[in-house]
Design a protein around this motif. Structure first.
Motif, PDB file in Angstrom:
ATOM      1  N   VAL A  88      24.479  31.995  12.057  1.00  0.00           N
ATOM      2  CA  VAL A  88      23.094  32.169  12.518  1.00  0.00           C
ATOM      3  C   VAL A  88      22.245  32.665  11.339  1.00  0.00           C
ATOM      4  CG1 VAL A  88      21.548  33.374  14.110  1.00  0.00           C
ATOM      5  CG2 VAL A  88      23.833  32.648  14.876  1.00  0.00           C
ATOM      6  N   GLN A  89      21.301  31.825  10.935  1.00  0.00           N
ATOM      7  CA  GLN A  89      20.405  32.179   9.833  1.00  0.00           C
ATOM      8  C   GLN A  89      19.283  33.074  10.360  1.00  0.00           C
ATOM      9  OE1 GLN A  89      20.601  31.711   6.669  1.00  0.00           O
ATOM     10  NE2 GLN A  89      18.560  32.394   6.076  1.00  0.00           N
ATOM     11  N   PRO A  90      19.045  34.272   9.768  1.00  0.00           N
ATOM     12  CA  PRO A  90      17.963  35.157  10.232  1.00  0.00           C
ATOM     13  C   PRO A  90      16.605  34.474  10.157  1.00  0.00           C
ATOM     14  CG  PRO A  90      19.398  36.310   8.676  1.00  0.00           C
ATOM     15  CD  PRO A  90      19.794  34.861   8.635  1.00  0.00           C
ATOM     16  N   CYS A  91      15.827  34.603  11.228  1.00  0.00           N
ATOM     17  CA  CYS A  91      14.505  33.956  11.269  1.00  0.00           C
ATOM     18  C   CYS A  91      13.353  34.947  11.440  1.00  0.00           C
ATOM     19  CB  CYS A  91      14.456  32.912  12.376  1.00  0.00           C
ATOM     20  SG  CYS A  91      14.742  33.605  14.026  1.00  0.00           S
ATOM     21  N   LYS A  92      13.670  36.224  11.643  1.00  0.00           N
ATOM     22  CA  LYS A  92      12.660  37.299  11.736  1.00  0.00           C
ATOM     23  C   LYS A  92      11.695  37.128  12.908  1.00  0.00           C
ATOM     24  CE  LYS A  92      12.751  38.176   6.759  1.00  0.00           C
ATOM     25  NZ  LYS A  92      11.976  38.230   5.516  1.00  0.00           N
ATOM     26  N   HIS A  93      12.139  36.475  13.995  1.00  0.00           N
ATOM     27  CA  HIS A  93      11.312  36.343  15.188  1.00  0.00           C
ATOM     28  C   HIS A  93      11.843  37.306  16.260  1.00  0.00           C
ATOM     29  CE1 HIS A  93      10.463  32.034  13.697  1.00  0.00           C
ATOM     30  NE2 HIS A  93       9.437  32.817  13.385  1.00  0.00           N
ATOM     31  N   LYS A 101       9.286  25.287  15.278  1.00  0.00           N
ATOM     32  CA  LYS A 101       8.506  26.310  14.563  1.00  0.00           C
ATOM     33  C   LYS A 101       9.424  27.277  13.822  1.00  0.00           C
ATOM     34  CE  LYS A 101       4.263  26.391  17.308  1.00  0.00           C
ATOM     35  NZ  LYS A 101       3.352  27.233  18.127  1.00  0.00           N
ATOM     36  N   CYS A 102      10.543  27.608  14.468  1.00  0.00           N
ATOM     37  CA  CYS A 102      11.491  28.546  13.857  1.00  0.00           C
ATOM     38  C   CYS A 102      12.089  27.965  12.572  1.00  0.00           C
ATOM     39  CB  CYS A 102      12.603  28.872  14.848  1.00  0.00           C
ATOM     40  SG  CYS A 102      13.846  29.983  14.167  1.00  0.00           S
ATOM     41  N   ILE A 103      12.567  26.727  12.664  1.00  0.00           N
ATOM     42  CA  ILE A 103      13.174  26.085  11.486  1.00  0.00           C
ATOM     43  C   ILE A 103      12.116  25.861  10.405  1.00  0.00           C
ATOM     44  CG2 ILE A 103      14.334  23.987  10.652  1.00  0.00           C
ATOM     45  CD1 ILE A 103      15.726  23.808  13.375  1.00  0.00           C
ATOM     46  N   ARG A 104      10.908  25.534  10.828  1.00  0.00           N
ATOM     47  CA  ARG A 104       9.801  25.329   9.862  1.00  0.00           C
ATOM     48  C   ARG A 104       9.549  26.600   9.059  1.00  0.00           C
ATOM     49  NH1 ARG A 104       6.658  25.081   6.485  1.00  0.00           N
ATOM     50  NH2 ARG A 104       4.651  24.006   6.336  1.00  0.00           N
ATOM     51  N   SER A 105       9.590  27.756   9.727  1.00  0.00           N
ATOM     52  CA  SER A 105       9.352  29.025   9.025  1.00  0.00           C
ATOM     53  C   SER A 105      10.484  29.350   8.053  1.00  0.00           C
ATOM     54  CB  SER A 105       9.183  30.173  10.030  1.00  0.00           C
ATOM     55  OG  SER A 105      10.402  30.418  10.714  1.00  0.00           O
ATOM     56  N   VAL A 106      11.723  28.984   8.452  1.00  0.00           N
ATOM     57  CA  VAL A 106      12.880  29.208   7.574  1.00  0.00           C
ATOM     58  C   VAL A 106      12.803  28.291   6.344  1.00  0.00           C
ATOM     59  CG1 VAL A 106      15.397  28.999   7.405  1.00  0.00           C
ATOM     60  CG2 VAL A 106      14.371  30.004   9.449  1.00  0.00           C
ATOM     61  N   MET A 107      12.247  27.082   6.545  1.00  0.00           N
ATOM     62  CA  MET A 107      12.197  26.087   5.476  1.00  0.00           C
ATOM     63  C   MET A 107      10.958  26.206   4.593  1.00  0.00           C
ATOM     64  SD  MET A 107      14.934  24.506   6.022  1.00  0.00           S
ATOM     65  CE  MET A 107      14.688  23.329   4.739  1.00  0.00           C
ATOM     66  N   LYS A 108      10.138  27.231   4.801  1.00  0.00           N
ATOM     67  CA  LYS A 108       8.857  27.332   4.098  1.00  0.00           C
ATOM     68  C   LYS A 108       8.991  27.121   2.596  1.00  0.00           C
ATOM     69  CE  LYS A 108       4.754  29.618   5.743  1.00  0.00           C
ATOM     70  NZ  LYS A 108       4.196  30.834   6.335  1.00  0.00           N
ATOM     71  N   ARG A 109       9.884  27.863   1.973  1.00  0.00           N
ATOM     72  CA  ARG A 109      10.111  27.703   0.524  1.00  0.00           C
ATOM     73  C   ARG A 109      11.499  27.157   0.212  1.00  0.00           C
ATOM     74  NH1 ARG A 109       7.299  33.128  -2.106  1.00  0.00           N
ATOM     75  NH2 ARG A 109       5.199  32.730  -1.308  1.00  0.00           N
ATOM     76  N   ASN A 110      12.336  27.076   1.243  1.00  0.00           N
ATOM     77  CA  ASN A 110      13.698  26.544   1.127  1.00  0.00           C
ATOM     78  C   ASN A 110      14.466  27.180  -0.043  1.00  0.00           C
ATOM     79  OD1 ASN A 110      15.846  25.031   1.995  1.00  0.00           O
ATOM     80  ND2 ASN A 110      15.156  23.111   1.086  1.00  0.00           N
TER      81      ASN A 110
END
Length: 244
Positions: A88-93, A101-110
């Motif tokens: 489980v990758q931390p998403c800070k939500h 939206k969750c994956i998009r926030s994790v991928m912001k800077r990749n």
């Protein structure tokens, strides 16, 4: 067809390796739609993914993706069971967000160099708008790595131009080498020739307007000078005749 897919996969992996620093073991961020498609096509993700990418693979999801699958109940029970096997990758939500939206926030800077595995068409378009994000999907009963999107290609093109552009130090070294090899002299700056300028119109005095009396007096002076000159000439001629 299989050989063409393998060739395309190798080409894509080389692209992401050269321009975005991807390297094995690869990290793949997976959502519920991808797991559902894998179950429908009888694809074992843990077995097939390393074979396809020809490298070790680490599997990730997020707590928001898990929460979304749990909310849908029996509809995504199978995908939920598969996803629970992954890290489980931390998403800070604090409160669950939609998986996209969750994956998009994790991928912001990749920063973690994730591949994204999804079957969601809308989310796929969103991933294509990000640079340096490899996209995995399932088609023809197999896992496929999509060709780099236009955004990734344009960023890669800019990086390539920066790499090929010579630095100031390199340019100075090239000039020095040319001078040593061919005896090329350093170009001297040409001195600008100063053009001869005409009279400043502001410094020129304007001609004074003469009265009728002044004009008459000037004419008389010229006449007197002319008469005097003629008289001197006649006297000179006479003296020369007497001498002869």
């Amino acid at each position: 067809m299989k050989g063409k897919r393998q060739k395309n996969r190798k080409k894509c992996l080389l692209f992401y390796k050269n321009f975005f620093k991807f390297s094995p073991p690869y990290s793949v961020l997976i959502d519920g739609t991808f797991c559902k498609a894998a179950l429908q096509n009888k694809i074992n993700i843990r077995d097939q993914m390393p074979k396809y990418l020809d490298a070790e693979v680490k599997y990730f999801t997020t707590k928001c993706v898990l929460a979304e699958c749990e909310a849908l109940g029996t509809l995504l029970y199978g995908p939920l069971k598969v996803l629970r096997q992954f890290h489980v990758q931390p998403c800070k939500h604090d409160t669950p967000k939609p998986a996209t939206k969750c994956i998009r926030s994790v991928m912001k800077r990749n920063k973690h160099k994730f591949f994204v595995a999804t079957q969601d068409p809308e989310f796929t378009e969103l991933i294509r708008s990000l640079s340096g994000v490899p996209l995995l999907f399932i088609a023809f009963n197999t896992i496929i790595l999509e060709s780099p999107a236009e955004m990734s290609k344009s960023v890669a093109h800019e990086k390539l131009e920066r790499r090929l552009a010579p630095t100031d130090f390199a340019m100075s070294q090239i000039k020095e080498l040319k001078r040593e090899t061919f005896g090329e002299e350093i170009e001297k700056k040409k001195k600008k020739k100063h053009k001869i300028k005409g009279k400043n119109p502001l410094s020129c005095k304007k001609k004074k307007k003469r009265t009728a009396e002044e004009i008459q007096m000037l004419k008389q002076k010229k006449k007197r000078k002319k008469t005097k000159k003629q008289k001197v000439t006649l006297e000179t001629i006479a003296a020369m005749e007497n001498v002869s």
